[in-house]
Design a protein around this motif. Structure first.
Motif, PDB file in Angstrom:
ATOM      1  N   PRO A 130      15.021 -57.813 -32.827  1.00 29.01           N
ATOM      2  CA  PRO A 130      13.679 -57.226 -32.940  1.00 29.01           C
ATOM      3  C   PRO A 130      13.236 -56.447 -31.701  1.00 29.01           C
ATOM      4  CG  PRO A 130      13.619 -59.581 -33.426  1.00 29.01           C
ATOM      5  CD  PRO A 130      15.005 -59.260 -32.988  1.00 29.01           C
ATOM      6  N   GLY A 131      13.560 -56.949 -30.526  1.00 36.07           N
ATOM      7  CA  GLY A 131      13.161 -56.266 -29.294  1.00 36.07           C
ATOM      8  C   GLY A 131      13.826 -54.907 -29.143  1.00 36.07           C
ATOM      9  N   ARG A 132      15.108 -54.860 -29.436  1.00 27.38           N
ATOM     10  CA  ARG A 132      15.834 -53.582 -29.326  1.00 27.38           C
ATOM     11  C   ARG A 132      15.373 -52.587 -30.385  1.00 27.38           C
ATOM     12  NH1 ARG A 132      21.973 -55.698 -28.481  1.00 27.38           N
ATOM     13  NH2 ARG A 132      21.700 -56.618 -26.422  1.00 27.38           N
ATOM     14  N   ALA A 133      15.119 -53.076 -31.594  1.00 25.18           N
ATOM     15  CA  ALA A 133      14.645 -52.184 -32.660  1.00 25.18           C
ATOM     16  C   ALA A 133      13.292 -51.591 -32.290  1.00 25.18           C
ATOM     17  CB  ALA A 133      14.548 -52.934 -33.982  1.00 25.18           C
ATOM     18  N   SER A 134      12.431 -52.409 -31.710  1.00 26.56           N
ATOM     19  CA  SER A 134      11.119 -51.932 -31.284  1.00 26.56           C
ATOM     20  C   SER A 134      11.249 -50.918 -30.153  1.00 26.56           C
ATOM     21  CB  SER A 134      10.275 -53.125 -30.834  1.00 26.56           C
ATOM     22  OG  SER A 134       9.012 -52.706 -30.436  1.00 26.56           O
TER      23      SER A 134
ATOM     24  N   MET B  56      23.391 -43.427 -51.666  1.00 23.81           N
ATOM     25  CA  MET B  56      23.102 -44.848 -51.628  1.00 23.81           C
ATOM     26  C   MET B  56      21.727 -45.086 -51.009  1.00 23.81           C
ATOM     27  SD  MET B  56      25.109 -46.856 -53.024  1.00 23.81           S
ATOM     28  CE  MET B  56      25.677 -48.452 -52.693  1.00 23.81           C
ATOM     29  N   LEU B  57      21.181 -46.238 -51.327  1.00 25.95           N
ATOM     30  CA  LEU B  57      19.874 -46.634 -50.824  1.00 25.95           C
ATOM     31  C   LEU B  57      20.043 -47.657 -49.700  1.00 25.95           C
ATOM     32  CD1 LEU B  57      18.114 -47.162 -54.271  1.00 25.95           C
ATOM     33  CD2 LEU B  57      18.128 -45.100 -52.854  1.00 25.95           C
ATOM     34  N   TYR B  58      19.048 -47.731 -48.824  1.00 23.37           N
ATOM     35  CA  TYR B  58      19.068 -48.655 -47.695  1.00 23.37           C
ATOM     36  C   TYR B  58      17.770 -49.445 -47.686  1.00 23.37           C
ATOM     37  CZ  TYR B  58      22.903 -45.703 -46.229  1.00 23.37           C
ATOM     38  OH  TYR B  58      24.075 -45.011 -46.190  1.00 23.37           O
ATOM     39  N   ALA B  59      17.873 -50.737 -47.373  1.00 24.26           N
ATOM     40  CA  ALA B  59      16.688 -51.593 -47.399  1.00 24.26           C
ATOM     41  C   ALA B  59      16.439 -52.237 -46.048  1.00 24.26           C
ATOM     42  CB  ALA B  59      16.846 -52.679 -48.459  1.00 24.26           C
ATOM     43  N   GLY B  60      15.161 -52.394 -45.731  1.00 26.16           N
ATOM     44  CA  GLY B  60      14.714 -53.151 -44.577  1.00 26.16           C
ATOM     45  C   GLY B  60      13.834 -54.275 -45.085  1.00 26.16           C
ATOM     46  N   LEU B  61      14.060 -55.478 -44.583  1.00 31.79           N
ATOM     47  CA  LEU B  61      13.304 -56.637 -45.038  1.00 31.79           C
ATOM     48  C   LEU B  61      12.672 -57.307 -43.823  1.00 31.79           C
ATOM     49  CD1 LEU B  61      12.722 -58.239 -47.638  1.00 31.79           C
ATOM     50  CD2 LEU B  61      14.802 -59.536 -47.209  1.00 31.79           C
ATOM     51  N   ASP B  62      11.338 -57.271 -43.760  1.00 33.40           N
ATOM     52  CA  ASP B  62      10.594 -57.905 -42.673  1.00 33.40           C
ATOM     53  C   ASP B  62      10.215 -59.298 -43.156  1.00 33.40           C
ATOM     54  OD1 ASP B  62       9.424 -57.767 -40.065  1.00 33.40           O
ATOM     55  OD2 ASP B  62       7.465 -57.679 -41.030  1.00 33.40           O
TER      56      ASP B  62
ATOM     57  N   ARG C  41       2.098 -45.361 -31.809  1.00 33.90           N
ATOM     58  CA  ARG C  41       0.899 -44.549 -31.989  1.00 33.90           C
ATOM     59  C   ARG C  41      -0.051 -45.196 -32.999  1.00 33.90           C
ATOM     60  NH1 ARG C  41       5.128 -41.467 -31.157  1.00 33.90           N
ATOM     61  NH2 ARG C  41       5.041 -39.836 -29.597  1.00 33.90           N
ATOM     62  N   GLN C  42       0.458 -46.192 -33.702  1.00 38.28           N
ATOM     63  CA  GLN C  42      -0.359 -46.891 -34.679  1.00 38.28           C
ATOM     64  C   GLN C  42      -0.064 -48.389 -34.590  1.00 38.28           C
ATOM     65  OE1 GLN C  42       1.055 -46.023 -38.768  1.00 38.28           O
ATOM     66  NE2 GLN C  42       2.315 -44.486 -37.797  1.00 38.28           N
ATOM     67  N   PRO C  43      -0.952 -49.227 -35.107  1.00 36.84           N
ATOM     68  CA  PRO C  43      -0.743 -50.677 -35.018  1.00 36.84           C
ATOM     69  C   PRO C  43       0.534 -51.103 -35.737  1.00 36.84           C
ATOM     70  CG  PRO C  43      -2.952 -50.167 -35.816  1.00 36.84           C
ATOM     71  CD  PRO C  43      -2.195 -48.881 -35.766  1.00 36.84           C
ATOM     72  N   LYS C  44       1.133 -52.167 -35.242  1.00 42.21           N
ATOM     73  CA  LYS C  44       2.344 -52.728 -35.842  1.00 42.21           C
ATOM     74  C   LYS C  44       1.954 -53.495 -37.108  1.00 42.21           C
ATOM     75  CE  LYS C  44       5.971 -56.010 -34.525  1.00 42.21           C
ATOM     76  NZ  LYS C  44       5.989 -56.692 -35.780  1.00 42.21           N
ATOM     77  N   THR C  45       2.636 -53.217 -38.207  1.00 39.16           N
ATOM     78  CA  THR C  45       2.392 -53.939 -39.458  1.00 39.16           C
ATOM     79  C   THR C  45       3.736 -54.303 -40.082  1.00 39.16           C
ATOM     80  OG1 THR C  45       2.415 -51.975 -40.882  1.00 39.16           O
ATOM     81  CG2 THR C  45       0.289 -52.593 -39.899  1.00 39.16           C
ATOM     82  N   ASP C  46       3.704 -55.233 -41.031  1.00 37.97           N
ATOM     83  CA  ASP C  46       4.924 -55.618 -41.743  1.00 37.97           C
ATOM     84  C   ASP C  46       5.513 -54.428 -42.493  1.00 37.97           C
ATOM     85  OD1 ASP C  46       4.401 -58.141 -40.809  1.00 37.97           O
ATOM     86  OD2 ASP C  46       3.631 -58.900 -42.708  1.00 37.97           O
ATOM     87  N   ARG C  47       4.651 -53.628 -43.096  1.00 36.98           N
ATOM     88  CA  ARG C  47       5.124 -52.450 -43.843  1.00 36.98           C
ATOM     89  C   ARG C  47       5.859 -51.480 -42.930  1.00 36.98           C
ATOM     90  NH1 ARG C  47       0.665 -49.808 -47.555  1.00 36.98           N
ATOM     91  NH2 ARG C  47       2.485 -48.578 -48.113  1.00 36.98           N
ATOM     92  N   LEU C  48       5.297 -51.219 -41.760  1.00 35.21           N
ATOM     93  CA  LEU C  48       5.943 -50.302 -40.818  1.00 35.21           C
ATOM     94  C   LEU C  48       7.264 -50.877 -40.302  1.00 35.21           C
ATOM     95  CD1 LEU C  48       2.890 -48.984 -38.776  1.00 35.21           C
ATOM     96  CD2 LEU C  48       4.199 -47.774 -40.530  1.00 35.21           C
ATOM     97  N   ASP C  49       7.299 -52.178 -40.071  1.00 37.81           N
ATOM     98  CA  ASP C  49       8.529 -52.817 -39.603  1.00 37.81           C
ATOM     99  C   ASP C  49       9.638 -52.695 -40.657  1.00 37.81           C
ATOM    100  OD1 ASP C  49       7.431 -53.506 -37.202  1.00 37.81           O
ATOM    101  OD2 ASP C  49       7.176 -55.625 -37.672  1.00 37.81           O
ATOM    102  N   ALA C  50       9.318 -52.976 -41.915  1.00 34.38           N
ATOM    103  CA  ALA C  50      10.320 -52.882 -42.983  1.00 34.38           C
ATOM    104  C   ALA C  50      10.804 -51.445 -43.139  1.00 34.38           C
ATOM    105  CB  ALA C  50       9.727 -53.395 -44.296  1.00 34.38           C
ATOM    106  N   ARG C  51       9.883 -50.498 -43.063  1.00 38.93           N
ATOM    107  CA  ARG C  51      10.260 -49.079 -43.147  1.00 38.93           C
ATOM    108  C   ARG C  51      11.181 -48.695 -41.991  1.00 38.93           C
ATOM    109  NH1 ARG C  51       4.409 -46.208 -44.208  1.00 38.93           N
ATOM    110  NH2 ARG C  51       4.087 -46.991 -46.315  1.00 38.93           N
ATOM    111  N   TRP C  52      10.849 -49.148 -40.795  1.00 37.24           N
ATOM    112  CA  TRP C  52      11.636 -48.815 -39.605  1.00 37.24           C
ATOM    113  C   TRP C  52      13.060 -49.370 -39.724  1.00 37.24           C
ATOM    114  CZ3 TRP C  52      12.051 -45.355 -36.185  1.00 37.24           C
ATOM    115  CH2 TRP C  52      12.720 -45.558 -34.984  1.00 37.24           C
ATOM    116  N   LEU C  53      13.188 -50.610 -40.218  1.00 33.85           N
ATOM    117  CA  LEU C  53      14.516 -51.200 -40.402  1.00 33.85           C
ATOM    118  C   LEU C  53      15.343 -50.387 -41.393  1.00 33.85           C
ATOM    119  CD1 LEU C  53      13.607 -55.000 -40.537  1.00 33.85           C
ATOM    120  CD2 LEU C  53      14.763 -53.786 -38.684  1.00 33.85           C
TER     121      LEU C  53
END
Length: 163
Positions: free
Chosen positions: A78-82, A1-7, A89-101
């Motif tokens: 959001p605070g706990r996920a962060s 199965m696939l998993y999605a993160g939506l920022d 090590r790198q700047p926070k971006t929407d792409r990185l947030d969605a990937r992390w979720l």
């Protein structure tokens, strides 16, 4: 199965869909509207195990729409996920947030940072209470309270003033 993160943000939504078996990641960026969200949902319907979204401004209408399309929605603090990510090590971006979720969801780590997603009836009562409190304190706040209620339902245009 696939998993999605939506920022989600007022100006844009960033989605990341992860296949944990192959490591393949598919990303998309779209305007925050019911129509574009429905297009995205139709593309992934029946393929996703769940979708993780952050509990930020606007999450309620997004969650409602995804639930209506048959997705399991997981709400993330959001605070706990962060904090789970540790030092950046790198700047926070929407792409990185969605990937992390998506990664947290795929690895079963959301229990560490999951927020409570109230049932529809409880959410409806909360919305009504917020509207009454906002309007009752000062009559001039009625417009702001109505804007907040509209945004929670996905009815306010992107970038519109409000909560």
């Amino acid at each position: 199965m696939l998993y999605a993160g939506l920022d989600i943000h007022r100006a844009v939504f960033q989605a990341a869909v992860l296949d944990p078996d192959s490591g393949e990641l598919r990303e998309s960026r779209f305007e925050p509207s019911r129509e574009r969200l429905a297009d995205w949902a139709m593309r992934w319907q029946g393929k996703l195990a769940a979708v993780a979204i952050e509990a930020t401004t606007g999450w309620r209408w997004v969650a409602r729409e995804l639930l209506a399309h048959g997705f399991e929605v997981r709400l993330v603090d959001p605070g706990r996920a962060s904090a789970l990510r540790g030092r950046r090590r790198q700047p926070k971006t929407d792409r990185l947030d969605a990937r992390w979720l998506a990664l947290l969801l795929a690895r079963g780590l959301l229990s560490e940072c999951e927020a409570w997603l109230p049932p529809a009836e409880i959410q409806r009562l909360r919305d009504r209470t917020r509207l009454r409190q906002g309007a009752g304190r000062r009559p001039q706040r009625l417009g702001a309270a109505a804007a907040c209620a509209a945004r929670a339902r996905g009815l306010a245009p992107p970038g519109a003033a409000g909560c």
